[in-house]
Design a protein around this motif. Structure first.
Motif, PDB file in Angstrom:
ATOM      1  N   THR A 152       0.731  -1.186  -0.026  1.00 26.44           N
ATOM      2  CA  THR A 152       0.053   0.033   0.070  1.00 26.44           C
ATOM      3  C   THR A 152       0.805   1.225   0.024  1.00 26.44           C
ATOM      4  O   THR A 152       0.335   2.497  -0.105  1.00 26.44           O
ATOM      5  N   THR A 196      -4.552  -6.844  -1.269  1.00 26.63           N
ATOM      6  CA  THR A 196      -3.899  -6.120  -0.293  1.00 26.63           C
ATOM      7  C   THR A 196      -3.777  -7.080   0.962  1.00 26.63           C
ATOM      8  O   THR A 196      -2.488  -7.000   1.640  1.00 26.63           O
ATOM      9  N   ARG A 237      -4.466  -6.528  -7.363  1.00 28.24           N
ATOM     10  CA  ARG A 237      -3.804  -6.653  -5.884  1.00 28.24           C
ATOM     11  C   ARG A 237      -4.644  -7.214  -5.036  1.00 28.24           C
ATOM     12  O   ARG A 237      -5.829  -6.796  -4.940  1.00 28.24           O
ATOM     13  N   ASN A 281      -0.668  -9.053   0.476  1.00 23.44           N
ATOM     14  CA  ASN A 281       0.438  -8.218  -0.073  1.00 23.44           C
ATOM     15  C   ASN A 281       0.895  -8.763  -1.379  1.00 23.44           C
ATOM     16  O   ASN A 281       2.182  -8.844  -1.302  1.00 23.44           O
ATOM     17  N   GLY A 299      -4.222   0.501  -4.642  1.00 16.79           N
ATOM     18  CA  GLY A 299      -4.729  -0.777  -5.152  1.00 16.79           C
ATOM     19  C   GLY A 299      -6.052  -0.760  -6.135  1.00 16.79           C
ATOM     20  O   GLY A 299      -6.227  -1.707  -6.801  1.00 16.79           O
TER      21      GLY A 299
END
Length: 124
Positions: free
Chosen positions: A29, A73, A71, A76, A54
């Protein structure tokens, strides 16, 4: 941040692969995360990127009808989904991360952190 790219392999023309780029030692992020590819004797070519939030992705015009970037999040991890692969997609694919502005996403020199690369070979 350390980046680990995976998911490459040998695939027939028309097939699909999903590459993953998992980060450790930092959260994605904070970074613009990009995918690049390189063949012997050529410069690294921008393929796709995801912004820090993202929610915004960008794919190079040359592959935008076949590749998507996303992505997860929580994991990761950034993904590059590659469909309808062609022999000319054969390359070493790298993921990279930068704190630079979104507008700099297409230039390899903008990226501070690089993964080790994962080889994609498209051949019958």
């Amino acid at each position: 941040v350390q980046l680990q790219a995976s998911g490459g392999g040998l695939v027939q023309p028309g097939g699909s692969l999903r590459l993953s780029c998992t980060a450790s030692g930092g959260t994605l992020t904070r970074y613009v995360t990009g995918w690049f590819r390189q063949t012997p004797g050529e410069e690294r070519e921008f393929v796709a990127a995801v912004n820090k939030g993202g929610g915004l992705g960008n794919v190079a015009d040359a592959v935008k009808d076949r590749f998507t970037v996303s992505r997860n999040t929580a994991a990761n991890t950034v993904y590059l989904q590659m469909n309808s692969l062609k022999p000319e997609d054969t390359a070493l694919y790298y993921c990279a991360a930068t704190t630079a502005i979104w507008g700099a996403r297409g230039s390899p020199s903008s990226y501070y952190y690089w993964g080790q690369g994962t080889l994609v070979t498209v051949s019958s």
